[in-house]
Design a protein around this motif. Structure first.
Motif, PDB file in Angstrom:
ATOM      1  N   HIS A  85      -2.836   5.826  -2.047  1.00  0.00           N
ATOM      2  CA  HIS A  85      -3.007   5.295  -3.582  1.00  0.00           C
ATOM      3  C   HIS A  85      -3.093   3.975  -3.744  1.00  0.00           C
ATOM      4  O   HIS A  85      -2.374   3.271  -2.959  1.00  0.00           O
ATOM      5  CB  HIS A  85      -1.600   5.934  -4.057  1.00  0.00           C
ATOM      6  N   TRP A  86      -4.020   3.538  -4.611  1.00  0.00           N
ATOM      7  CA  TRP A  86      -4.333   2.153  -4.852  1.00  0.00           C
ATOM      8  C   TRP A  86      -3.895   1.559  -6.133  1.00  0.00           C
ATOM      9  O   TRP A  86      -3.676   2.455  -7.208  1.00  0.00           O
ATOM     10  CB  TRP A  86      -5.791   1.780  -4.450  1.00  0.00           C
TER      11      TRP A  86
ATOM     12  N   VAL B 182      -3.354  -3.227  -3.657  1.00  0.00           N
ATOM     13  CA  VAL B 182      -2.631  -2.907  -2.806  1.00  0.00           C
ATOM     14  C   VAL B 182      -2.354  -1.298  -2.800  1.00  0.00           C
ATOM     15  O   VAL B 182      -2.386  -0.833  -3.576  1.00  0.00           O
ATOM     16  CB  VAL B 182      -1.082  -3.697  -2.878  1.00  0.00           C
ATOM     17  N   GLY B 183      -2.533  -0.952  -1.453  1.00  0.00           N
ATOM     18  CA  GLY B 183      -2.275   0.569  -1.402  1.00  0.00           C
ATOM     19  C   GLY B 183      -0.979   1.085  -0.600  1.00  0.00           C
ATOM     20  O   GLY B 183      -0.450   0.431   0.359  1.00  0.00           O
ATOM     21  N   LYS B 184      -0.747   2.579  -0.429  1.00  0.00           N
ATOM     22  CA  LYS B 184       0.443   2.861   0.122  1.00  0.00           C
ATOM     23  C   LYS B 184      -0.064   4.335   0.494  1.00  0.00           C
ATOM     24  O   LYS B 184      -0.459   5.150  -0.134  1.00  0.00           O
ATOM     25  CB  LYS B 184       1.538   2.928  -0.520  1.00  0.00           C
ATOM     26  N   ALA B 185       0.228   4.593   1.953  1.00  0.00           N
ATOM     27  CA  ALA B 185       0.268   5.852   2.391  1.00  0.00           C
ATOM     28  C   ALA B 185       1.440   5.971   3.302  1.00  0.00           C
ATOM     29  O   ALA B 185       1.586   5.444   4.311  1.00  0.00           O
ATOM     30  CB  ALA B 185      -1.304   6.076   3.268  1.00  0.00           C
ATOM     31  N   GLY B 186       2.180   7.176   2.980  1.00  0.00           N
ATOM     32  CA  GLY B 186       3.260   7.304   3.823  1.00  0.00           C
ATOM     33  C   GLY B 186       4.228   6.161   3.640  1.00  0.00           C
ATOM     34  O   GLY B 186       4.473   5.795   2.741  1.00  0.00           O
TER      35      GLY B 186
ATOM     36  N   LEU C  23       4.384  -4.873  -4.447  1.00  0.00           N
ATOM     37  CA  LEU C  23       4.444  -3.685  -3.851  1.00  0.00           C
ATOM     38  C   LEU C  23       5.110  -2.686  -4.698  1.00  0.00           C
ATOM     39  O   LEU C  23       4.706  -1.523  -4.615  1.00  0.00           O
ATOM     40  CB  LEU C  23       5.281  -3.907  -2.370  1.00  0.00           C
ATOM     41  N   PHE C  24       6.118  -3.136  -5.474  1.00  0.00           N
ATOM     42  CA  PHE C  24       6.820  -2.252  -6.344  1.00  0.00           C
ATOM     43  C   PHE C  24       5.955  -1.386  -7.273  1.00  0.00           C
ATOM     44  O   PHE C  24       6.348  -0.333  -7.716  1.00  0.00           O
ATOM     45  CB  PHE C  24       7.892  -2.703  -7.138  1.00  0.00           C
ATOM     46  N   ILE C  25       4.712  -1.830  -7.611  1.00  0.00           N
ATOM     47  CA  ILE C  25       3.941  -0.871  -8.436  1.00  0.00           C
ATOM     48  C   ILE C  25       3.428   0.334  -7.576  1.00  0.00           C
ATOM     49  O   ILE C  25       2.892   1.154  -8.377  1.00  0.00           O
ATOM     50  CB  ILE C  25       2.468  -1.619  -8.744  1.00  0.00           C
TER      51      ILE C  25
END
Length: 130
Positions: free
Chosen positions: A40-41, A60-64, A27-29
């Motif tokens: 963002h992926w 793995v992606g992140k939004a907010g 997840l740190f990436i």
């Protein structure tokens, strides 16, 4: 990102007809302050499948504050293969589906309590849907 954060393997079906990969979700990436808008992926596992003329991707992606997973492939008939992601935390999470091209992926959301510092071991299997 640093290439070492993404595992690269070659597709190898075992006697049970499954390709299995194990690791820890990086997840740190997603910690870099990239665009704050939208999802963002980053790929964390790439499985090359020259025998199928393509590649399987796991991102793995992140939004907010939320994290997401997705799996897709550029092989000619991706729907012929399915994936399963098991993520182990205090309780085990399972995600599964058929592969599709990147444009048609439905992202899966991880539970809201997941933090970027969490250690989340995963097992991924790829198998033929037939």
């Amino acid at each position: 990102g640093d290439l070492d954060e993404c595992r690269r393997e070659h597709l190898c079906f075992q006697e049970d007809g499954e390709h299995k990969s194990e690791g820890v979700l990086p997840l740190f990436i997603l910690a870099d302050p990239v665009s704050t808008r939208g999802l963002h992926w980053e790929s964390f596992l790439i499985v090359y499948a020259p025998q199928l003329q393509g590649t399987f991707y796991f991102d793995v992606g992140k939004a907010g504050k939320l994290f997401y997973l997705r799996a897709y492939s550029d092989i000619p008939s991706p729907g012929d293969y399915s994936w399963r992601i098991t993520v182990r935390e205090s309780n085990t999470m399972h995600f599964e589906g058929a592969f599709s091209a990147e444009d048609y992926v439905k992202p899966r959301v991880l539970p809201a309590h997941i933090q970027i510092s969490h250690n989340l071991p995963y097992t991924i299997t790829i198998k033929s849907s037939h």
